[in-house]
Structures are given as C-alpha cells and as structure tokens.
Design an enzyme around this catalytic site. Structure first.
Site, short mmCIF file in Angstrom:
data_model
loop_
_atom_site.label_atom_id
_atom_site.label_comp_id
_atom_site.label_asym_id
_atom_site.label_seq_id
_atom_site.Cartn_x
_atom_site.Cartn_y
_atom_site.Cartn_z
N GLU A 94 45.35 44.58 33.73
CA GLU A 94 44.73 44.70 35.05
C GLU A 94 44.88 43.39 35.83
O GLU A 94 45.16 43.40 37.04
CB GLU A 94 43.25 45.06 34.90
CG GLU A 94 43.03 46.47 34.34
CD GLU A 94 41.58 46.75 33.99
OE1 GLU A 94 40.70 46.08 34.56
OE2 GLU A 94 41.33 47.63 33.15
N THR B 220 36.57 50.56 44.30
CA THR B 220 37.82 50.99 44.92
C THR B 220 38.07 52.47 44.61
O THR B 220 37.86 52.92 43.49
CB THR B 220 38.99 50.15 44.39
OG1 THR B 220 38.74 48.78 44.67
CG2 THR B 220 40.31 50.56 45.03
N THR C 249 36.33 36.92 38.87
CA THR C 249 36.55 35.82 39.80
C THR C 249 37.45 34.76 39.17
O THR C 249 37.55 34.64 37.94
CB THR C 249 35.22 35.17 40.21
OG1 THR C 249 34.63 34.56 39.05
CG2 THR C 249 34.26 36.18 40.82
N MET D 88 32.53 49.55 37.49
CA MET D 88 32.04 48.46 36.65
C MET D 88 30.95 47.67 37.38
O MET D 88 29.84 47.52 36.88
CB MET D 88 33.18 47.51 36.29
CG MET D 88 34.33 48.11 35.52
SD MET D 88 35.49 46.78 35.04
CE MET D 88 36.91 47.74 34.53
#
Length: 378
Positions: free
Chosen positions: A243, A159, A366, A126
C-alpha cells in the site's frame, strides 16, 4: 532520463491501452466530477468492461491473473493524466487483495467478480475521528451475538466511502487484547444501521469521494469476518508495504508529468523579451528538479523489483512512501513557481497537483510514522 528496464513489450503495449482509456473516458469528465465530488458509476463500469479493475485477481474470480506490473502501469498512467478522482487503486490493489488473501471461498466468489466488473465499489475503513494513524487504537466494536456480530462505531476520511457498496471495517472484537483483539469484517452498504455521512470537502482530490461512515448496531453474520477473529492486525500489517509503495509510485509518476508540463510551459512563456527557460535561474531549477525526479524513479523502480521478488521490507517501503511524497510536494512547489501567476490557476495542472499532493504525506500512515518505522532498524 535513464531507460527503465522492469517492463516487457507486452507491458508497454498495455500502457498505450490504459493511456487511451484515461484520455477518452476519464479526463473529459474530470472537471465535472470535481464539482460533483465523485466520479460517475459509468466510469467504474467502463474500467471493468476494459478489464482494468482487479487485474492481479485470478481469472476464476473475475480478474486477469496479471502480474503487478500491469497494476503499476495503471497507477502510473492515472497519475500522469492527473486523474485523481477514480479510486481504482484502492478498490483493485487494497480491498480486492484483502478479500483474495484472507477471505473464504464464498466471500471471494460473492464479491471479487462484481468488483472486477465495476458493478460494486470497495473501500476499507481504518481511520477514526480520534485515532488517525494509530490502528491499534480503534474504538469501533464488534460484539458477538449468536451467529452474528453487532458493530458500533464511526470512521472518517474513507476513500470511495460515499460510493462504496462493500467496506472492510477494522473493529475491536476484544478491546483488552491490544493488536490481537482486532478483527476485520466485510460490511455491505445496504445493511441496517450502516449510514454514510457527508461527502467530505477537501483541499485537493476534489473528484474523489471521501466520506464519514457510521455503524449503529449493524448486524453482520460471522461469515462476514475476514481472516478470522483477532487476525485483523496481522492482515493489515501484511499488506501495508505494498500500500505504501503504491503512494510512492503515484508520487513519482506525478512528479515526472508535472516536470514535463513545466519544461513545456517555460519553453513557450515569455518574460522580458525571452522565454522563461532561457533565464539561468529557470534552467538551474529545472536541472535540480530533473535530477531529483530521476533519483526517485530509480529508487522506486528498485523497490518494485524487490516487491516482485517478495522481498520488499516494511522499512524500505516506508522510506519510499515518506521520501517520494515529501519530494513530490517540493517538486510541484518549484514547478508552480516557474509558472508564475498561472501556476495558481485551477485550470493549470500544476495547481491541481499542488493541492492533490499534500495528502500524500498524511495517508497510508503519516510520514512521521514512516520515520518511526525506519528508526526501529537503526
């Protein structure tokens, strides 16, 4: 602590299996993986062999068809062990569900069984160098060319990126259409023009491979599109609550483990002729920490209940993600202080947890973005 009521006896038995897996197959190698910047392929294959990957995926696609509580136990035990290297959660609970929920029958049969066996590793791309949490602002383009699409762009902070075999890539197929111009593609790592940059050196999560990805005229067939053209942003939004709750689950389990370690340390470490825990300041600090961790546990377990009922909303998931990750950093800092100088030594779990926890306030959106989402409900 208040007894938890969301797990059955079968779940508790499974927890013992998972704990042994981390103790026997992961933690003995974790220090070396921190030096290597990635875990071994053997760890992934062993997890697949023991049926610990892609557990909620139906049996017909190689999974166990298990309820999400089994996945949550896997996350909690990984956090409890301090095994921050293996990207099992992202592989099993983010990438695989995207394929299951939005993929074609052919895509499911091609990728999911191999993911469940640990033979291939999944990632999702993303974030881009210039966009951060702004998913609508991605610049990676996918341009239709006959029966194919040509992908150009770059991603960062991915990741499982360095070890990935298949990546869900967020692209723009129609840059003028805003969110409705976003599309997802499954891109295999061996496609021409798909290159992996360096394995990024990070403050924490040192055993977890995190990479830059580059797409230079990468040709993929239209059949690699996931969810349909222009449906990418919708797909992303559907999965984000789960998520973000995963981050809260890991944060809470980490706080519990670090608290346990710190209580044990202060009982056995002496200063000025008595154990650290005998000082009023230490007892009061630990009382505060234990109370805050208990509050987090009750809240997160309630969020899990809402998730299982299909009723966890975006704002509540955002609350769980932002509040527990903020609290995790605060709690670990307090516990590190109680360790004194030893808390700053990498060999102590609290030092590694301190470094590993910082990113929790950043990824998954965030915490500032979480507050923006919550504020929209005011």
């Amino acid at each position: 602590m208040i007894e938890r009521s969301i797990f059955s006896e079968e779940h508790n038995i499974f927890r013992g299996t998972v704990r042994r897996f981390y103790e026997e197959h992961i933690m003995p190698h974790h220090s070396q993986w921190e030096k290597d910047g990635q875990v071994s392929r053997e760890a992934w294959l062993e997890a697949g062999k023991q049926g610990l990957l892609c557990m909620p995926i139906p049996e017909e696609y190689g999974g166990a068809g298990a309820d999400k509580l089994y996945s949550i136990i896997m996350m909690e035990e990984q956090a409890r062990a301090g095994a921050t290297g293996p990207g099992f959660g992202l592989h099993s609970e983010i990438v695989a569900p995207y394929i299951l929920n939005y993929g074609t029958e052919e895509q499911k049969k091609e990728f999911l069984p191999r993911m469940a066996r640990g033979e291939i590793i999944g990632a999702i791309a993303m974030t881009e160098p210039g966009t951060g949490s702004d998913l609508q602002g991605v610049k990676t383009r996918a341009v239709k060319d006959g029966d194919d699409y040509i992908i150009n762009g770059s991603k960062t902070f991915i990741t499982n990126g360095f070890m990935s075999d298949v990546v869900i890539v967020v692209t723009k197929t129609d840059p003028e259409a805003g969110a409705k111009g976003t599309s997802l593609f499954l891109v295999e790592a061996d496609r021409d023009g798909f290159d992996k940059g360096r394995n990024l050196e990070k403050l924490g999560l040192k055993a977890q491979d995190t990479a830059e990805l580059f797409f230079d005229d990468v040709r993929v067939p239209a059949t690699n599109m996931l969810g349909g053209e222009g449906k990418g942003f919708f797909c992303l939004m559907q999965e984000l609550a789960w998520e973000r709750l995963q981050i809260a689950i890991g944060a809470t389990a980490t706080m519990e483990a670090v608290l346990d370690d710190t209580i044990e340390y202060t009982k056995n470490r002496s200063a000025f002729g008595k154990n650290i825990i005998e000082f009023q300041n230490s007892r009061f600090k630990l009382a505060e920490v234990k109370t805050e961790v208990q509050i987090a546990r009750v809240f997160v377990d309630k969020c899990i209940e809402e998730l299982l009922k299909g009723e966890l909303d975006v704002a509540t998931a955002a609350m769980a993600k932002y509040w527990t990750s903020d609290l995790e950093n605060k709690i670990i800092d307090e516990c590190l202080q109680l360790h004194g100088g030893y808390g700053y030594m990498w060999e102590y779990r609290v030092a590694r947890a301190y470094a590993d926890a910082r990113v929790q306030r950043i990824y998954g959106g965030t915490n500032e973005i979480m507050k923006e989402l919550i504020s929209r409900t005011l």
